[in-house]
Design a protein around this motif. Sequence first.
Motif, PDB file in Angstrom:
ATOM      1  N   TYR A  76     -39.824 -22.074 -11.389  1.00 60.08           N
ATOM      2  CA  TYR A  76     -39.754 -21.187 -12.543  1.00 60.08           C
ATOM      3  C   TYR A  76     -41.060 -20.458 -12.839  1.00 60.08           C
ATOM      4  CZ  TYR A  76     -35.186 -23.050 -13.835  1.00 60.08           C
ATOM      5  OH  TYR A  76     -33.861 -23.389 -13.839  1.00 60.08           O
ATOM      6  N   SER A  77     -42.065 -20.591 -11.991  1.00 64.66           N
ATOM      7  CA  SER A  77     -43.340 -19.941 -12.300  1.00 64.66           C
ATOM      8  C   SER A  77     -44.088 -19.603 -11.021  1.00 64.66           C
ATOM      9  CB  SER A  77     -44.201 -20.853 -13.175  1.00 64.66           C
ATOM     10  OG  SER A  77     -44.830 -21.861 -12.388  1.00 64.66           O
ATOM     11  N   LEU A  83     -45.227 -24.085 -19.222  1.00 63.75           N
ATOM     12  CA  LEU A  83     -45.261 -22.657 -18.909  1.00 63.75           C
ATOM     13  C   LEU A  83     -45.613 -21.803 -20.128  1.00 63.75           C
ATOM     14  CD1 LEU A  83     -42.119 -22.350 -16.607  1.00 63.75           C
ATOM     15  CD2 LEU A  83     -44.517 -22.553 -15.936  1.00 63.75           C
ATOM     16  N   SER A 112     -47.053 -14.773 -20.876  1.00 64.45           N
ATOM     17  CA  SER A 112     -45.849 -15.491 -20.469  1.00 64.45           C
ATOM     18  C   SER A 112     -45.234 -14.862 -19.221  1.00 64.45           C
ATOM     19  CB  SER A 112     -44.831 -15.487 -21.619  1.00 64.45           C
ATOM     20  OG  SER A 112     -43.623 -16.091 -21.227  1.00 64.45           O
ATOM     21  N   THR A 123     -44.746 -16.779 -15.465  1.00 65.84           N
ATOM     22  CA  THR A 123     -43.416 -16.997 -14.889  1.00 65.84           C
ATOM     23  C   THR A 123     -43.063 -15.984 -13.805  1.00 65.84           C
ATOM     24  OG1 THR A 123     -42.315 -15.604 -16.542  1.00 65.84           O
ATOM     25  CG2 THR A 123     -42.604 -17.941 -17.073  1.00 65.84           C
ATOM     26  N   ARG A 144     -34.590 -22.954 -22.373  1.00 66.77           N
ATOM     27  CA  ARG A 144     -34.331 -23.404 -21.003  1.00 66.77           C
ATOM     28  C   ARG A 144     -33.299 -24.526 -20.966  1.00 66.77           C
ATOM     29  NH1 ARG A 144     -39.091 -20.872 -20.931  1.00 66.77           N
ATOM     30  NH2 ARG A 144     -39.735 -19.840 -18.999  1.00 66.77           N
TER      31      ARG A 144
END
Length: 282
Positions: free
Chosen positions: A34-35, A68, A97, A101, A177
């Motif tokens: 996810y990042s 994150l 952010s 991500t 999430r």
Amino acid sequence: MREGPGHSGRGNAGDGDIPGRDLLYDLAACLRFYSRLPVPRLPGEPDPHATPDFRTVPRMLPIAGLVLALPAALVLVAAKGLGLGPFLAATLAVAASCLVTGALHEDGLADLADGFGGGATPERRLEIMRDSRIGSYGGIALVLALALRIGALATLLDRTGALATAAALVLAAALSRIAALAPMVILAPARPDGASASVGRPGKATVGLAAGIGLVLCLLAVPFGLPPGGLLLMAGLAVMAVLALTAIAQARIGGQTGDVVGGCQQVGEIAALLGLILAVPA
């Protein structure tokens, strides 16, 4: 050969001395997936580049969401402390952010908007969603999503202060999430050969643990000045928004894709922030 879903790859029971190592492996897998954070391979961890098994990995999504969102929260507090004002502080936080991500969920939202808005049949919508180019519907969705997130954070900065807003930012990232697991649980993959079909679907135990961690994070947010009623609204509206988009996905393409999950995370995060604003006096 790549390991398929369901193969844990954890090794033998006696390997390693890391307490709760499977949870740590799942957290590392979430952060990598996810990042763009450079997450190193953990001691005893199987292939860190293998496709995550989403039947178990999402149980650590709330913690991954917290991690994150921390850089964005720190940017927000620092910018506000430097006197940049609520709008600029919120804008810099959202920019941070997106950098962390890789705008993964924003990309999913744009593809979803293009497909749902531009296709006349489920097949054509799925075809459009696979196209990496952004059309007018996707562009509008991105602009509105970014504006809503920035506006919500700026409003919270005005009403609650920097620390409470930073806590809200982190919590919204985690709750959204968790909520975004709904389409994976409720709907079958819309494409039998798509990424969603290859990674598996979260089980009840996985979703239950993720929800439990989310509840703990909500309780930990109270000392930062977030009202309990606002926390309930954050979680409730995030779930409602995601369920609404999940129903639309079922009607438009007959299932879910990675873009649907990404879009759900975005609308869930926005709904969570708006829910908190509704509970905080102007």
